[in-house]
Design a protein around this motif. Sequence first.
Motif, PDB file in Angstrom:
ATOM      1  N   UNK A 385       0.816  -1.218   0.000  1.00 46.30           N
ATOM      2  CA  UNK A 385       0.000   0.000   0.000  1.00 46.30           C
ATOM      3  C   UNK A 385       0.849   1.267   0.000  1.00 46.30           C
ATOM      4  N   UNK A 386       2.158   1.122  -0.121  1.00 44.20           N
ATOM      5  CA  UNK A 386       3.044   2.290  -0.156  1.00 44.20           C
ATOM      6  C   UNK A 386       3.031   2.914  -1.552  1.00 44.20           C
ATOM      7  N   UNK A 387       3.462   4.172  -1.696  1.00 50.06           N
ATOM      8  CA  UNK A 387       3.485   4.811  -3.021  1.00 50.06           C
ATOM      9  C   UNK A 387       4.331   4.049  -4.034  1.00 50.06           C
ATOM     10  N   UNK A 388       5.360   3.334  -3.554  1.00 47.45           N
ATOM     11  CA  UNK A 388       6.235   2.605  -4.475  1.00 47.45           C
ATOM     12  C   UNK A 388       5.481   1.522  -5.243  1.00 47.45           C
ATOM     13  N   UNK A 389       4.553   0.840  -4.586  1.00 48.44           N
ATOM     14  CA  UNK A 389       3.826  -0.247  -5.237  1.00 48.44           C
ATOM     15  C   UNK A 389       2.451   0.182  -5.735  1.00 48.44           C
ATOM     16  N   UNK A 390       1.926   1.278  -5.217  1.00 44.61           N
ATOM     17  CA  UNK A 390       0.710   1.852  -5.773  1.00 44.61           C
ATOM     18  C   UNK A 390      -0.567   1.064  -5.558  1.00 44.61           C
ATOM     19  N   UNK A 391      -0.587   0.166  -4.586  1.00 47.67           N
ATOM     20  CA  UNK A 391      -1.798  -0.605  -4.316  1.00 47.67           C
ATOM     21  C   UNK A 391      -2.687   0.112  -3.305  1.00 47.67           C
ATOM     22  N   UNK A 392      -3.955  -0.239  -3.320  1.00 52.60           N
ATOM     23  CA  UNK A 392      -4.838   0.063  -2.194  1.00 52.60           C
ATOM     24  C   UNK A 392      -5.289  -1.275  -1.641  1.00 52.60           C
ATOM     25  N   UNK A 393      -5.167  -1.428  -0.337  1.00 50.37           N
ATOM     26  CA  UNK A 393      -5.468  -2.696   0.322  1.00 50.37           C
ATOM     27  C   UNK A 393      -6.595  -2.472   1.318  1.00 50.37           C
ATOM     28  N   UNK A 394      -7.692  -3.206   1.146  1.00 48.72           N
ATOM     29  CA  UNK A 394      -8.832  -3.108   2.056  1.00 48.72           C
ATOM     30  C   UNK A 394      -8.842  -4.325   2.976  1.00 48.72           C
ATOM     31  N   UNK A 395      -8.801  -4.074   4.280  1.00 47.61           N
ATOM     32  CA  UNK A 395      -8.839  -5.140   5.284  1.00 47.61           C
ATOM     33  C   UNK A 395     -10.251  -5.183   5.854  1.00 47.61           C
ATOM     34  N   UNK A 396     -10.994  -6.226   5.523  1.00 43.58           N
ATOM     35  CA  UNK A 396     -12.415  -6.284   5.867  1.00 43.58           C
ATOM     36  C   UNK A 396     -12.706  -7.376   6.883  1.00 43.58           C
ATOM     37  N   UNK A 397     -13.571  -7.081   7.833  1.00 45.90           N
ATOM     38  CA  UNK A 397     -13.985  -8.049   8.842  1.00 45.90           C
ATOM     39  C   UNK A 397     -15.108  -7.457   9.676  1.00 45.90           C
ATOM     40  N   UNK A 398     -15.797  -8.319  10.401  1.00 45.85           N
ATOM     41  CA  UNK A 398     -16.774  -7.845  11.387  1.00 45.85           C
ATOM     42  C   UNK A 398     -16.108  -7.596  12.731  1.00 45.85           C
ATOM     43  N   UNK A 399     -14.886  -8.116  12.879  1.00 44.02           N
ATOM     44  CA  UNK A 399     -14.157  -7.995  14.157  1.00 44.02           C
ATOM     45  C   UNK A 399     -12.722  -7.582  13.854  1.00 44.02           C
ATOM     46  N   UNK A 400     -12.526  -6.302  13.605  1.00 47.24           N
ATOM     47  CA  UNK A 400     -11.229  -5.799  13.155  1.00 47.24           C
ATOM     48  C   UNK A 400     -10.164  -5.937  14.245  1.00 47.24           C
ATOM     49  N   UNK A 401      -9.079  -6.702  13.962  1.00 46.14           N
ATOM     50  CA  UNK A 401      -7.985  -6.773  14.943  1.00 46.14           C
ATOM     51  C   UNK A 401      -7.344  -5.402  15.132  1.00 46.14           C
ATOM     52  N   UNK A 402      -6.821  -5.178  16.306  1.00 47.39           N
ATOM     53  CA  UNK A 402      -6.196  -3.881  16.604  1.00 47.39           C
ATOM     54  C   UNK A 402      -4.742  -3.891  16.127  1.00 47.39           C
ATOM     55  N   UNK A 403      -4.550  -4.151  14.855  1.00 45.10           N
ATOM     56  CA  UNK A 403      -3.189  -4.296  14.333  1.00 45.10           C
ATOM     57  C   UNK A 403      -2.377  -3.007  14.411  1.00 45.10           C
ATOM     58  N   UNK A 404      -3.016  -1.874  14.148  1.00 41.41           N
ATOM     59  CA  UNK A 404      -2.243  -0.631  14.121  1.00 41.41           C
ATOM     60  C   UNK A 404      -1.576  -0.325  15.450  1.00 41.41           C
ATOM     61  N   UNK A 405      -2.094  -0.903  16.547  1.00 43.08           N
ATOM     62  CA  UNK A 405      -1.483  -0.692  17.858  1.00 43.08           C
ATOM     63  C   UNK A 405      -0.098  -1.321  17.945  1.00 43.08           C
ATOM     64  N   UNK A 406       0.245  -2.163  16.982  1.00 42.60           N
ATOM     65  CA  UNK A 406       1.535  -2.860  17.017  1.00 42.60           C
ATOM     66  C   UNK A 406       2.484  -2.378  15.930  1.00 42.60           C
ATOM     67  N   UNK A 407       2.103  -1.315  15.227  1.00 39.07           N
ATOM     68  CA  UNK A 407       2.944  -0.815  14.145  1.00 39.07           C
ATOM     69  C   UNK A 407       4.300  -0.336  14.654  1.00 39.07           C
ATOM     70  N   UNK A 408       4.378   0.061  15.918  1.00 35.42           N
ATOM     71  CA  UNK A 408       5.655   0.521  16.474  1.00 35.42           C
ATOM     72  C   UNK A 408       6.691  -0.597  16.534  1.00 35.42           C
ATOM     73  N   UNK A 409       6.250  -1.846  16.362  1.00 33.65           N
ATOM     74  CA  UNK A 409       7.161  -2.982  16.428  1.00 33.65           C
ATOM     75  C   UNK A 409       7.748  -3.335  15.055  1.00 33.65           C
TER      76      UNK A 409
END
Length: 722
Positions: A385-409
Amino acid sequence: MSDWMAHSAGWDGTWQTMRAHTSAVSEGARERAPSFLREDAYLAGLFHDFGKYSPVFRMRLQGEASGLDHWTPGAFALLKNGLSEISALVVHGHHVGLAAFPQIDVLRHQYQSLERRELTLQLSDMKSAALAMHGDGLVPSGSPARTRLTKNVAGMLDVRFVTSALVDADHSDTAFHFTGVERTNARLFDIDKALRNLQSTIRRKQKGQMASTVGDLRLSLRNAAIKAAKGPRGLYALEAPTGAGKTLAMLEFALRHMKQHAGEKEAFRRIIVVLPFLSLLDETVKEIRGALGKEAADLFEHHSVAPWRDVSGEENMRGRERAEDWTAPIVITTSVQFLQTLFANKTVPLRKLHSVANSVILMDEVQSVPRPLALATMRALARLASPEYGCSVVLSTATQPEWEAHAHRFGEGESPFQPLAIAPRSLGLFDKIDRFTVDWSRTEKPIDWDALAEEMIAERRVLAIVNLKAHARQLTEAIQNAGWEGPLLHLSTNLCPAHRKNMLERSEVTAGDCLFVATQCVEAGVNLDFPVVYRAVAPLESIVQAAGRCNRHGNGRGQVRVFMPNEERYPGKMYESASKEALKWLQINGGELDLRDPAIFSGYYARLDSLSDAPLTKQELEEAIRTADFPKVAELYRLIDEQDVVHVAVPYEGAPDVPAVLTAEWFRKAQRFSVSASRKAVQASLWCRPISEDRRWWQVTDPTGYDPDLLGLKLDAELPIL
């Protein structure tokens, strides 16, 4: 004319020169690669066959030598001249697969064949080979943006994309030389026509949902998707209740998003739909084809039971070609196929990867990504999803994991993980569902199968979902023993795919009396609708998926009853930990959990993230990434551990006979008529015997070993499945 040859006589009797082949491959690789990697791909193309400037390789073309290594000389030349570590890795791996970078790095100081083959060029031959290459006019014309490999998920993904560009260009040019036939490109769909067809479909559906809760929910989600489609390329999150119409909402987002960015230098090229379970595929393909009409004519399915695998001739050949290059305008595939390609090291799966750049990627049921792979998956998707690859990525679910809370890792050099919400929680989508109530009282005291069977019989139309195939069989047998004479259905992966498909098409599934017992293979994407749903204690996200099969169309109010089986067993340690955490969270919240409240899941996932036995990564995987060990990463990044799993060909109606000599065609057709089971259980069976040399494929030799009416494959010991 050059005296150096790349290939022997082709379709027209002429040999292919190194100049012709190298020029075609280097330019082809540059065209296929993302723009920021084009010089790496061009260099890889220039040097991929450098070792063929050799009298020894000429002997190989004349049939006088074999077992030669012609790839290491090019990798050595790239490293020795400081041109590109990425290109060096790719050149070395374009036949044998990507190696661990420390092995390739050794070539700077120790020229040798890592595969212990005879090298086509010795050190003393390098100068003459370089002169021959220059004499053919093959000279590097540019320089890569960086010469050194970045040892992280992003950097390794860059290597795989260059590998893909080189392998596809190399194979395509070689195939044309020998056949004289150019591969036909898939027809791109007309975005405007596709949108008009989709809008007509949505209007028809809305007519039957006017003034209903479900209709209001789906309209709200659609409006949110239309608004979000105007946004920039990048990561998106779609959190919406089951039954909200996520498939069509995501499809409309994708089409409008493609149109929004159509005027850019590099427009979106395709839509890639990624689904976690085979059970999702039929419904999703049918829905997308129905919505887009003729604009879905070149939709391509890439999975183990895709229709093109069951036919021969031109359709099969076209399917195999599309599986190699993913040039179709719409690709529908599985999480296993898509995600494992992002972490692969072999050339066969990697060949198609370059086609992923500049795509809209729709990932459904993203919560199903195994927790130990989540951190690596997040980094790979963020890179796409970065400008280099130019994709748009949709993450779909009824129960979204809190993944962004771990981006610092993530570590240094990785792309940021900051998804934009397509349907922000402030829209209140979850507040719009009031289709069922949840009864948690049966979690306090275990219930045995006989008692549960009696409860189900009293309701007459019920779906019960359990965690183990053995439990599904035991509950089904308890219902039979209780004297139920109405329709009784059983669905688990003990049934082969063809059997499961036929089971779901039975009329009892949609209306009338029916007791339906299943494992969690029905929890996502299977269009079931029952007024009462029983769910064995499970991770909270699984309970939500089960609830999505209850009163799906909002006719009155359904009931979801969560229960603890008398025999408390789970399919794996991590599943057990998450299930027990759900029970603790239930107790903390006073014995009630509102499945409509996204905050409930935020708290639940926060508790899961703190568990030592439910990590978001594996230490061994992180070490392999840190050292850019491509084979080890591919080995460790597996969504399904198949080490102790075998495939059993079963005697279901339509199954191909087992030939005396197993062929590729038979394996393709047998996929739909096979069951995966534990090696130990199959070996202990009285009616199974091995039929392949590696003992990965077995056959049911006694008809009593497979029940085509209800239970499917019968084994004394059974494999817990997810």
